[in-house]
Enzyme design. Structure first.
Site, PDB file in Angstrom:
ATOM      1  N   GLU A   1       1.121  -1.436   0.002  1.00  0.00           N
ATOM      2  CA  GLU A   1      -0.272   0.156   0.007  1.00  0.00           C
ATOM      3  C   GLU A   1       1.318   1.476  -0.212  1.00  0.00           C
ATOM      4  O   GLU A   1       0.732   2.054   0.804  1.00  0.00           O
ATOM      5  CB  GLU A   1      -0.920   0.059   1.218  1.00  0.00           C
TER       6      GLU A   1
ATOM      7  N   GLU B   1      -5.266  -8.463  -0.486  1.00  0.00           N
ATOM      8  CA  GLU B   1      -5.899  -8.277   0.901  1.00  0.00           C
ATOM      9  C   GLU B   1      -7.691  -8.181   0.532  1.00  0.00           C
ATOM     10  O   GLU B   1      -7.529  -7.518  -0.525  1.00  0.00           O
ATOM     11  CB  GLU B   1      -5.337  -7.103   0.977  1.00  0.00           C
TER      12      GLU B   1
HETATM   13  O1  AHR Z   1      -5.287  -5.938   6.821  1.00  0.00           O
HETATM   14  C1  AHR Z   1      -5.110  -5.083   7.498  1.00  0.00           C
HETATM   15  C2  AHR Z   1      -4.810  -3.500   7.003  1.00  0.00           C
HETATM   16  O2  AHR Z   1      -4.991  -2.799   6.017  1.00  0.00           O
HETATM   17  C3  AHR Z   1      -2.730  -4.202   6.349  1.00  0.00           C
HETATM   18  O3  AHR Z   1      -2.180  -4.225   7.509  1.00  0.00           O
HETATM   19  C4  AHR Z   1      -3.066  -2.731   4.873  1.00  0.00           C
HETATM   20  O4  AHR Z   1      -2.723  -3.464   4.359  1.00  0.00           O
HETATM   21  C5  AHR Z   1      -4.221  -2.191   4.938  1.00  0.00           C
HETATM   22  O5  AHR Z   1      -4.579  -1.460   4.880  1.00  0.00           O
END
Ligand code: AHR
Length: 538
Positions: free
Chosen positions: A200, A342
């Site tokens: 991210e 994710e």
């Molecule tokens: O999964 C929780 C968080 O969500 C992770 O650390 C991040 O990459 C995303 O914003």
């Protein structure tokens, strides 16, 4: 009242009562499966997991320490290992997440007593003992039978630190870092299947503009070498036997800047640049929030909230299509995978827990949401070749919840278990007439499904009935095979917000399911709000 009026009143009353009490006849949809028309392979890494140093995701969830009274193998919980082995976890992304861009690997290797305690600044400001580090992660993977996906620190780290981490993990003596690994008890170099180039970088890992990220990513990309003889090559100009795959940071849900910038940079490389940096995957993060992040209830929700969350989650289909179209422009041969590393339902934390730990309950709705997302990834299997649900234990949409020595398997866990036959299977062409489920002004398909042929030649179907109010009969027309029956499992429960809890751990569990064929075709009677996976007996 005259006799005639009395008769009419009784007739109207009994008719109304009949329609109110009688079971609604099931609706029906059609699923036509072409057993001879093969699509792409469903990469087993689509069923991957994500485990971050966040709340109880690692500490308590996986790692209890060698001296723990809880049954463990070299500090790793035995009950968790056993549960994860049963769903054949293919790959685990680690150590983050946002945590990855603050993680310094050297603090997590060597004798435990000498490891430094740091602060997990992003996730609650709690102490990070660094007792679970690289060697423990690799041991954990080995115990559950999964492969590695390591995210390097491109935030607070340097290219040198990342390069040395790779050297520690993959080199052979006489490299001093390799000797350090050997001294720590690991003679053989580790295999790194995937390497994440930051996390991210448009958010917690930066924030960088897309172009700034590309320049930084090229620098790190260039200097991280894999020295494992089974993976690396002695020169960038020689091909590697089984190269480590590099995953660049990509889009935040539907935003396209990172997709454009990374794919353009990759697609317009000069031939000589290709020797020095490469991208095999582009990461997509796309959560389902059901409103403001962390606000939608994970339990005790209404049908309105049920339908809203599922409608939102189905958008990921358009999001993937949007990024795939950009990727196709620069990469028509689909060499670069879209990696959804994710995803999941990110809801309100459990009452009484630290809100920074993101520990949430998991209901039948989450199971349905997981099945719908997996089906979407599978439909895009030519481009989506890995996905990692957030997160494996105790965090966001998890497989497992723990309370000290107690452990429960969530409804989402059972979806992963039921979907095991789809790992590395071949997607089959199919047409679905999905019907419609409506709540107020929200409408979506009633039924969703996929069909695939596994490596042993068996045909499998996964079909979800989203409708919480009515069962449905799905007519499965089979083209290319003739069925005798279909056997498998169905997952449902009394309510869409039914959960497994520490007090009642078997509320949402799969049950046996059988359907008999008529003239080679099948009718699957799907309960309301259910997921069914069957193998076709020919
Ligand atoms: O999964 C929780 C968080 O969500 C992770 O650390 C991040 O990459 C995303 O914003």
């Amino acid at each position: 009242m005259t006799k005639r009026l009395l008769f009419m009143a009784v007739f109207i009353f009994t008719s109304c009562m009949r329609s109110a009490w009688a079971q609604e006849p099931p609706t029906s949809e059609t699923f036509t499966v072409h057993a001879d028309k093969k699509g792409p392979t469903i990469n087993r890494d689509i069923f991957g997991q994500f485990a971050e140093h966040l709340g109880q995701g690692i500490y308590e969830g996986v790692w209890v320490g060698r001296d723990s009274a809880m049954p463990n193998t070299r500090g790793i919980r035995k009950d968790i290992v056993e549960a994860l082995r049963a769903i054949k976890v293919p790959v685990v992304r680690w150590p983050g997440g946002c945590f990855a861009d603050e993680y310094h690997w050297q603090k997590g290797v060597g004798p435990e007593q000498q490891r430094r305690t740091t602060i997990n600044a992003l996730w609650g400001g709690v102490p990070e003992p660094n007792t679970f580090g690289t060697d423990e992660y690799m041991d954990f993977l080995n115990q559950i039978g999964a492969e590695s996906y390591i995210s390097i620190n491109m935030g607070t780290g340097t290219p040198q630190e990342a390069a040395e981490w790779l050297e520690y993990m993959t080199a052979l003596p006489p490299s001093s870092l390799a000797k350090e690994r050997v001294a720590n008890g690991h003679k053989e170099p580790y295999k790194i299947k995937y390497l994440g180039l930051g996390n991210e970088s448009w958010g917690c890992g930066g924030p960088f503009t897309a172009d700034a990220y590309v320049e930084r990513m090229k620098l790190f990309n260039h200097f991280v070498h894999n020295f494992n003889p089974s993976q690396g090559s002695p020169s960038p100009f020689l091909p590697s036997p089984n190269p480590m795959k590099k995953v660049a940071v990509g889009p935040d849900a539907a935003k396209t800047e990172y997709t454009e910038a990374v794919m353009k940079a990759w697609g317009t490389r000069q031939p000589v640049d290709a020797f020095f940096w490469n991208v095999d995957g582009l990461s997509l993060h796309s959560y389902t929030f059901g409103g403001m992040p962390l606000s939608a209830p994970a339990t005790d929700f209404s049908e309105k909230e049920y339908s809203k969350v599922l409608k939102e989650t189905l958008n990921i289909d358009d999001i993937i299509a949007k990024h795939s179209a950009i990727m196709d422009k620069y990469d028509p041969q689909k060499k670069v995978a879209l990696v959804v590393d994710e995803w999941g339902a990110w809801l309100k934390p459990m009452p009484g827990t630290n809100p920074a730990f993101l520990k949430q309950q998991n209901s039948l709705r989450d199971a349905i949401l997981a099945a719908l997302n997996l089906n979407i990834f599978i439909h895009h299997a030519d481009r989506v070749r890995m996905a990692n649900i957030a997160q494996m234990v105790n965090v966001i949409q998890s497989m497992i919840l723990t309370d000290k020595e107690k452990m429960i398997l969530t409804p989402t866990y059972y979806v992963y278990k039921m979907y095991v036959p789809f790992q590395d299977a071949t997607l089959l062409a199919a047409e679905l007439d999905p019907g419609e489920y409506k709540f107020g002004d929200i409408s979506m398909r009633r039924v969703d499904g996929i069909a695939a042929r596994d490596k042993d030649g068996q045909v499998w179907l996964a079909v979800t009935n989203i409708d919480p109010n009515g069962a449905t009969d799905v007519h499965v027309k089979l083209d290319g095979i003739s069925a005798k029956s279909a056997n498998g499992q169905v997952l449902t429960a009394d309510k869409v917000d039914s959960v497994n809890s520490f007090e009642a751990s078997n509320v949402v569990v799969p049950k046996e399911f059988t359907a008999h064929a008529i003239k080679g075709d099948l009718t699957l009677h799907l309960p309301a709000k259910s997921i069914t996976v069957v193998r076709i007996e020919e």
